[in-house]
Design a protein around this motif. Structure first.
Motif, PDB file in Angstrom:
ATOM      1  N   CYS A  17       0.837  -1.202   0.000  1.00 15.13           N
ATOM      2  CA  CYS A  17       0.000   0.000   0.000  1.00 15.13           C
ATOM      3  C   CYS A  17       0.872   1.252   0.000  1.00 15.13           C
ATOM      4  CB  CYS A  17      -0.901  -0.014   1.232  1.00 15.13           C
ATOM      5  SG  CYS A  17      -2.078   1.346   1.289  1.00 15.13           S
ATOM      6  N   VAL A  18       0.598   2.175  -0.927  1.00 19.52           N
ATOM      7  CA  VAL A  18       1.238   3.487  -0.953  1.00 19.52           C
ATOM      8  C   VAL A  18       0.308   4.454  -0.227  1.00 19.52           C
ATOM      9  CG1 VAL A  18       2.128   5.366  -2.373  1.00 19.52           C
ATOM     10  CG2 VAL A  18       2.393   2.992  -3.140  1.00 19.52           C
ATOM     11  N   LEU A  19       0.750   4.899   0.932  1.00 18.30           N
ATOM     12  CA  LEU A  19      -0.080   5.754   1.774  1.00 18.30           C
ATOM     13  C   LEU A  19       0.036   7.227   1.412  1.00 18.30           C
ATOM     14  CD1 LEU A  19       0.910   4.050   5.141  1.00 18.30           C
ATOM     15  CD2 LEU A  19      -1.310   3.841   4.005  1.00 18.30           C
ATOM     16  N   ASP A  20       1.233   7.643   0.969  1.00 17.21           N
ATOM     17  CA  ASP A  20       1.462   9.061   0.705  1.00 17.21           C
ATOM     18  C   ASP A  20       2.572   9.200  -0.322  1.00 17.21           C
ATOM     19  OD1 ASP A  20       1.205  11.813   0.921  1.00 17.21           O
ATOM     20  OD2 ASP A  20       2.526  11.969   2.665  1.00 17.21           O
ATOM     21  N   PHE A  21       2.479  10.246  -1.146  1.00 14.50           N
ATOM     22  CA  PHE A  21       3.499  10.488  -2.174  1.00 14.50           C
ATOM     23  C   PHE A  21       3.421  11.937  -2.629  1.00 14.50           C
ATOM     24  CE2 PHE A  21       4.401  10.857  -6.755  1.00 14.50           C
ATOM     25  CZ  PHE A  21       5.752  10.546  -6.737  1.00 14.50           C
ATOM     26  N   ALA A  22       4.578  12.580  -2.714  1.00 12.37           N
ATOM     27  CA  ALA A  22       4.660  13.928  -3.280  1.00 12.37           C
ATOM     28  C   ALA A  22       6.060  14.112  -3.855  1.00 12.37           C
ATOM     29  CB  ALA A  22       4.389  14.993  -2.222  1.00 12.37           C
ATOM     30  N   ALA A  23       6.123  14.740  -5.040  1.00 13.42           N
ATOM     31  CA  ALA A  23       7.409  14.960  -5.710  1.00 13.42           C
ATOM     32  C   ALA A  23       7.274  16.145  -6.644  1.00 13.42           C
ATOM     33  CB  ALA A  23       7.817  13.707  -6.495  1.00 13.42           C
ATOM     34  N   ASP A  47      -5.605  10.267 -10.105  1.00 11.40           N
ATOM     35  CA  ASP A  47      -5.767  11.647  -9.635  1.00 11.40           C
ATOM     36  C   ASP A  47      -4.900  11.913  -8.405  1.00 11.40           C
ATOM     37  OD1 ASP A  47      -7.405  12.587 -11.592  1.00 11.40           O
ATOM     38  OD2 ASP A  47      -9.265  12.444 -10.436  1.00 11.40           O
ATOM     39  N   GLY A  48      -4.687  10.894  -7.564  1.00  9.41           N
ATOM     40  CA  GLY A  48      -3.808  11.052  -6.418  1.00  9.41           C
ATOM     41  C   GLY A  48      -2.366  11.302  -6.839  1.00  9.41           C
ATOM     42  N   LEU A  49      -1.940  10.633  -7.903  1.00  2.97           N
ATOM     43  CA  LEU A  49      -0.610  10.900  -8.445  1.00  2.97           C
ATOM     44  C   LEU A  49      -0.541  12.305  -9.034  1.00  2.97           C
ATOM     45  CD1 LEU A  49       0.351   7.572 -10.271  1.00  2.97           C
ATOM     46  CD2 LEU A  49       1.121   8.395  -8.035  1.00  2.97           C
ATOM     47  N   ARG A  50      -1.626  12.726  -9.668  1.00  2.00           N
ATOM     48  CA  ARG A  50      -1.654  14.088 -10.224  1.00  2.00           C
ATOM     49  C   ARG A  50      -1.478  15.128  -9.122  1.00  2.00           C
ATOM     50  NH1 ARG A  50      -5.888  11.892 -13.609  1.00  2.00           N
ATOM     51  NH2 ARG A  50      -5.239  11.939 -15.800  1.00  2.00           N
ATOM     52  N   ARG A  51      -2.127  14.900  -7.998  1.00  2.00           N
ATOM     53  CA  ARG A  51      -1.996  15.854  -6.881  1.00  2.00           C
ATOM     54  C   ARG A  51      -0.588  15.836  -6.306  1.00  2.00           C
ATOM     55  NH1 ARG A  51      -7.045  13.501  -5.622  1.00  2.00           N
ATOM     56  NH2 ARG A  51      -6.048  12.186  -4.040  1.00  2.00           N
ATOM     57  N   GLY A  52       0.006  14.644  -6.222  1.00  2.00           N
ATOM     58  CA  GLY A  52       1.317  14.536  -5.604  1.00  2.00           C
ATOM     59  C   GLY A  52       2.469  14.936  -6.499  1.00  2.00           C
ATOM     60  N   PHE A  53       2.273  14.828  -7.815  1.00  2.00           N
ATOM     61  CA  PHE A  53       3.364  15.118  -8.749  1.00  2.00           C
ATOM     62  C   PHE A  53       2.757  15.696 -10.027  1.00  2.00           C
ATOM     63  CE2 PHE A  53       7.278  13.024 -10.976  1.00  2.00           C
ATOM     64  CZ  PHE A  53       7.824  14.276 -11.190  1.00  2.00           C
ATOM     65  N   PRO A  54       2.200  16.899  -9.961  1.00  2.00           N
ATOM     66  CA  PRO A  54       1.461  17.458 -11.104  1.00  2.00           C
ATOM     67  C   PRO A  54       2.317  17.636 -12.352  1.00  2.00           C
ATOM     68  CG  PRO A  54       1.778  19.119  -9.384  1.00  2.00           C
ATOM     69  CD  PRO A  54       2.179  17.810  -8.791  1.00  2.00           C
ATOM     70  N   GLU A  55       3.608  17.949 -12.191  1.00  2.00           N
ATOM     71  CA  GLU A  55       4.461  18.173 -13.379  1.00  2.00           C
ATOM     72  C   GLU A  55       4.566  16.921 -14.246  1.00  2.00           C
ATOM     73  OE1 GLU A  55       6.568  20.646 -10.082  1.00  2.00           O
ATOM     74  OE2 GLU A  55       5.369  18.799 -10.240  1.00  2.00           O
ATOM     75  N   ALA A  56       4.435  15.756 -13.624  1.00  2.00           N
ATOM     76  CA  ALA A  56       4.582  14.506 -14.371  1.00  2.00           C
ATOM     77  C   ALA A  56       3.476  14.323 -15.395  1.00  2.00           C
ATOM     78  CB  ALA A  56       4.595  13.321 -13.407  1.00  2.00           C
ATOM     79  N   PHE A  57       2.357  15.021 -15.220  1.00  2.00           N
ATOM     80  CA  PHE A  57       1.230  14.834 -16.120  1.00  2.00           C
ATOM     81  C   PHE A  57       1.162  15.911 -17.201  1.00  2.00           C
ATOM     82  CE2 PHE A  57       0.288  12.199 -12.574  1.00  2.00           C
ATOM     83  CZ  PHE A  57      -0.419  11.131 -13.100  1.00  2.00           C
ATOM     84  N   SER A  58       2.147  16.789 -17.209  1.00  2.00           N
ATOM     85  CA  SER A  58       2.235  17.756 -18.301  1.00  2.00           C
ATOM     86  C   SER A  58       3.322  17.356 -19.281  1.00  2.00           C
ATOM     87  CB  SER A  58       2.514  19.161 -17.746  1.00  2.00           C
ATOM     88  OG  SER A  58       3.692  19.174 -16.952  1.00  2.00           O
TER      89      SER A  58
END
Length: 497
Positions: free
Chosen positions: A98-104, A248-259
């Motif tokens: 389980c990945v509980l938290d992620f931000a980059a 969407d959780g990945l988008r919140r944690g690492f928004p630059e990765a989706f651009s």
């Protein structure tokens, strides 16, 4: 870097989940509702679980020695071997990741990512002595680091004792130059072995488990809608595997990765760039003949940002019944079989797109040019080769792998009856001719395999051809033994009265 190997090792079990069979987890732990990603998997239905314990232990010891010794010094190959070692431990017991938290965010040079927060927990449901798990953890995190890192303090970090919720005692390990998210912790209970990545991960996991759900804190998780969709598939049996990703959780944690970057390219290649979340499901389909291998029905569900919240789409990944009118091949004699309808042209296009997508941004154009040059040079041969293949891919665990590593499977690709096996073999050899420096061929059997590491102990993947009722078959898998044993099985079936 060992933390990359650790992540790759854990992820390998999920990426290759569809090649393994298991029984339902009746005591699977609950998942915190705000988790970004998780999977549950119980491997106790593997035929490999019924192999001799000594054989499984010998394989793990060999992998542990390869990792700790530094014999495998190429970063990419070392990561694979470390992944096999970790997967051999993880795949041997029911487990939850389980990945509980992620931000980059992006580093100043615009390539890769700088991780700021990461909390991830692996829970193995296993009783008794957990010494072997600790040895594997040490081999990957400490011994391998010492063997290939030139830093004076590599592998010489500090340990500290942890007092965890519910009276659990644990240990945390961290090296002087590690960020908090790289801290590794572990703990044993009577029924579980826990590994945490990121400071505070085990505390958070056990705190959630210790709190009794109430109407006030019992939030409905996003994945419940996905589970409800597959629950209506009454023709399938019990669920044995689930994997969830909140995109969407990945988008919140690492928004630059989706651009721009790898993540954006990978999701685009998989046609998930507009998805909110995604889930994979595996269910048993029991056969009327109790001696026959169970089939596995796989489903994928996802929600799109174009749809209203709560809407979930579903697609069947594999068939709930054996396609005996389309295949000469009978169900293989393993503990499971998976039959997937395949459009080879689409699959190859996705594969090429993913190969390109995984490249680093600075190398993207070079990688794209290399792929395009290869396709122009080999396009005719590739089309000729795939035209001989039936639109089916079959997976099984026949023969059973020595170690219970998810992904160690046997693949069968049946040709059309009129196909020329010699021509297929020649075209396939030509298509892989650019990589002969890492490939080998057994002259006596005609089986090819990848030379994964210098000692030659690991020969994977391996592949070769067979014939069944005048129908050519391409057989591949985790070892040359998958080809030789299946050739023997097919000969026996063909000569049976």
């Amino acid at each position: 870097m060992h933390y990359r190997s650790f992540l790759i090792a854990l992820a390998s079990a999920a990426l290759l989940f569809c090649t393994a069979a298991s029984r339902a987890q009746t005591n699977a732990p609950s998942i915190p509702p705000n988790s970004i990603a998780w999977w549950r998997f119980d491997p106790t239905g593997f035929d490999s679980q019924r192999q001799a314990a000594a054989e499984r232990a010998a394989m793990t010891i060999m992998l542990r020695a390869l990792v700790a010794s530094g014999v495998v010094d190429k970063d990419s190959t070392a990561a694979i071997v470390e992944g096999l070692l970790a997967a051999s431990e993880v795949g041997a017991a029911p487990h939850t990741l389980c990945v509980l938290d992620f931000a980059a965010d992006r580093p100043p040079d615009g390539d890769g990512m700088d991780i700021h927060r990461l909390q991830m927990v692996l829970e193995l449901q296993t009783k008794g002595d957990h010494t072997a798990h600790l040895r594997t953890l040490k081999a990957i995190l400490i011994d391998a680091e010492r063997s290939r890192d030139e830093r004076d303090n590599a592998g010489h970090g500090a340990q500290r004792a942890l007092k965890l919720p519910a009276g659990v005692k644990g240990v945390a390990y961290r090296e002087p130059d590690w960020e908090e998210w790289r801290e590794v912790s572990w703990a044993s209970t009577e029924n579980t072995f826990l590994v945490g990545l990121g400071r505070g991960s085990l505390e958070r996991w056990l705190e959630f488990r210790a709190v009794k759900p109430t109407p006030a804190n019992n939030h409905k998780p996003l994945w419940r809608a996905h589970q409800n969709i597959t629950a209506h598939n009454t023709d399938h049996g019990e669920t044995f595997f689930e994997a969830y990703l909140e995109i969407d959780g990945l988008r919140r944690g690492f928004p630059e990765a989706f651009s721009v970057g790898r993540a954006q390219r990978i999701f685009a290649a998989l046609k998930l760039d507009n998805a909110r979340d995604f889930m994979l499901h595996g269910r048993w389909v029991r056969q009327q003949n109790a001696d026959a291998a169970a089939l596995i029905a796989l489903d994928a569900t996802w929600s799109s940002r174009a749809d209203k919240p709560g809407s979930v789409r579903r697609i069947a990944v594999s068939e709930p019944a054996w396609p005996d009118r389309q295949l000469a091949l009978p169900p293989p004699p393993g503990s499971y079989a998976i039959a997937m309808r395949v459009d080879w042209t689409d699959w190859l296009n996705v594969t090429f797109n993913l190969i390109e997508a995984f490249g680093r941004d600075p190398d993207l154009q070079e990688r794209r040019d290399t792929i395009n040059q290869w396709r122009r040079r080999n396009g005719a041969k590739l089309r000729r080769f795939t035209a001989r293949l039936k639109p089916w891919l079959v997976l099984s665990d026949s023969p059973a792998p020595i170690a219970a590593i998810p992904g160690l499977t046997t693949l069968y690709v049946e040709h059309w009856p009129a196909a020329n096996q010699q021509a297929s073999a020649s075209d396939l050899d030509s298509l892989i001719s650019d990589y002969t420096e890492v490939l080998a061929r057994d002259v006596s059997t005609g089986i090819r395999y990848l030379k994964l590491e210098p000692t030659g102990l690991i020969r994977a993947p391996a592949w070769g051809f067979a014939t069944f009722h005048n129908t050519p078959l391409l057989i591949g898998g985790w070892s040359p033994i998958v080809v030789t044993q299946n050739r023997q099985w097919l000969a026996t079936m063909e000569n049976a009265p």
